[in-house]
Design an enzyme around this catalytic site. Structure first.
Site, PDB file in Angstrom:
ATOM      1  N   LYS A 261       0.858  -1.191   0.000  1.00  0.00           N
ATOM      2  CA  LYS A 261       0.000   0.000   0.000  1.00  0.00           C
ATOM      3  C   LYS A 261       0.892   1.238   0.000  1.00  0.00           C
ATOM      4  CE  LYS A 261      -4.309   0.849   2.198  1.00  0.00           C
ATOM      5  NZ  LYS A 261      -5.182   1.038   1.047  1.00  0.00           N
TER       6      LYS A 261
HETATM    7  N1  PMP Z   1      -7.307  -2.547  -3.276  1.00  0.00           N
HETATM    8  C1  PMP Z   1      -6.781  -1.338  -3.070  1.00  0.00           C
HETATM    9  C2  PMP Z   1      -5.957  -0.710  -4.138  1.00  0.00           C
HETATM   10  C3  PMP Z   1      -7.003  -0.694  -1.835  1.00  0.00           C
HETATM   11  O1  PMP Z   1      -6.488   0.518  -1.627  1.00  0.00           O
HETATM   12  C4  PMP Z   1      -7.788  -1.323  -0.850  1.00  0.00           C
HETATM   13  C5  PMP Z   1      -8.053  -0.626   0.459  1.00  0.00           C
HETATM   14  N2  PMP Z   1      -7.031  -0.900   1.402  1.00  0.00           N
HETATM   15  C6  PMP Z   1      -8.295  -2.594  -1.113  1.00  0.00           C
HETATM   16  C7  PMP Z   1      -8.044  -3.174  -2.341  1.00  0.00           C
HETATM   17  C8  PMP Z   1      -9.070  -3.352  -0.079  1.00  0.00           C
HETATM   18  O2  PMP Z   1      -8.216  -3.835   0.915  1.00  0.00           O
HETATM   19  P1  PMP Z   1      -8.715  -4.042   2.413  1.00  0.00           P
HETATM   20  O3  PMP Z   1      -9.860  -4.991   2.335  1.00  0.00           O
HETATM   21  O4  PMP Z   1      -7.559  -4.615   3.123  1.00  0.00           O
HETATM   22  O5  PMP Z   1      -9.129  -2.719   2.912  1.00  0.00           O
END
Ligand code: PMP
Length: 312
Positions: free
Chosen positions: A163
């Site tokens: 991220k």
């Molecule tokens: N894909 C991206 C690019 C994201 O930024 C997020 C948000 N964190 C997600 C998927 C979903 O991930 P999570 O379920 O861990 O929030």
């Protein structure tokens, strides 16, 4: 123009301690601000009015991914995963919100040097703040989406399973294009032309009773909500496949939904002007969505270990 008004909760963690959020400020020259040399997390705390507590969803797993994002960049901070969990719990207690809350841990390159670099003279620092957050996408009304003309960042350009702050220009471009064209959200294809995910959320489709999501090697972020939904499907005996999805499969899917910490579980009614199934919330989507909200609000004992309770 003066300072913009913050909507954050009153306290943040900054430079090793809890401070009033107005004090959590960096210099304009900060490397992360100039180049996106940072990594972050996004975690939700759900407020129980009845129980007077905040329930943080999968805090340990979010912090494990946070630490992995640093590792992918070859960076480290002075706190372990356990430290980060403790800091978050302490900060939540200090803020004691009476609403659903979004938690934003952030590790950033703090030097004021000109060059975008990830070297020893540019250490990463940790900070964290919190904001009140309701639904990010509509969860009752289906969302209307398009396939983006932008491609999802590929692992060998900006590692897609980390991220990374700078990577989110990709999300912003897709979201802007979608909104300008009258859609609520976008679906990215990856550079190979296969379906990846939404601008900041993972994607599932249903075909003939099978729940399908792009695999971890299709340039997606490895979402914690995605992982939770795969677990729900297994526990409910719903067949689930993690595999490459073609664009044209989107157009003939019986059901489709996004999932993520912000998005929660949001069902999709249209993709590129083609109705998804009946255009209403599908059966499997409904089962998953209802279970998700029960779990995060603590109405399902089976997934109790995913919750961290902070009394407020
Ligand atoms: N894909 C991206 C690019 C994201 O930024 C997020 C948000 N964190 C997600 C998927 C979903 O991930 P999570 O379920 O861990 O929030």
């Amino acid at each position: 123009m003066g300072h913009l008004q913050t909507n954050a909760l009153p306290y943040a963690f900054f430079q090793g301690k809890i401070v009033p959020v107005e004090k959590a400020q960096v210099n304009i020259q900060t490397n992360a601000l100039q180049y996106g040399t940072g990594i972050f997390g996004g975690i939700r705390g759900y407020y129980s009015k009845k129980g007077k507590y905040i329930s943080i969803f999968r805090l340990n797993d979010h912090m494990a991914r946070f630490v992995n994002s640093l590792k992918i960049l070859g960076e480290s901070i002075e706190y372990s995963k356990e430290d980060l969990i403790n800091i978050t719990m302490k900060l939540m207690k200090k803020n004691s919100p009476q609403t659903d809350t979004y938690i934003r841990p952030f590790a950033y390159a703090g030097s004021l040097s000109l060059t975008p670099n990830l070297e020893r003279d540019n250490p990463f620092y940790f900070a964290e703040y919190m904001i009140p957050l309701g639904n990010y996408l509509s969860i009752d009304k289906g969302v209307k989406v398009c396939v983006s003309s932008w491609r999802r960042i590929s692992d060998n350009a900006i590692p897609s399973r980390a991220k990374i702050s700078g990577g989110y220009i990709n999300s912003a471009l897709a979201k802007k294009e979608a909104n300008q064209n009258g859609f609520d959200e976008a679906i990215f294809l990856n550079e190979a032309g296969n379906v990846a995910e939404g601008s900041a959320m993972n994607l599932f489709i249903v075909r003939d009773g099978v729940l399908i999501t792009p695999s971890k090697t299709d340039d997606v972020l490895e979402g914690i909500t995605r992982r939770s939904i795969i677990q729900f499907a297994k526990d409910l005996n719903i067949p689930v496949e993690e595999r490459t999805i073609d664009r044209s499969e989107l157009y003939i899917a019986d059901e489709a939904f996004f999932c993520g910490t912000g998005a929660q579980v949001a069902w999709i009614s249209e993709i590129d002007h083609r109705k998804v199934g009946t255009g209403r919330r599908g059966k499997i989507t409904g089962t998953i969505q209802d279970l998700f909200f029960k779990v995060v609000r603590g109405e399902e004992d089976k997934y109790e270990s995913w919750r961290t309770i902070i009394t407020v």
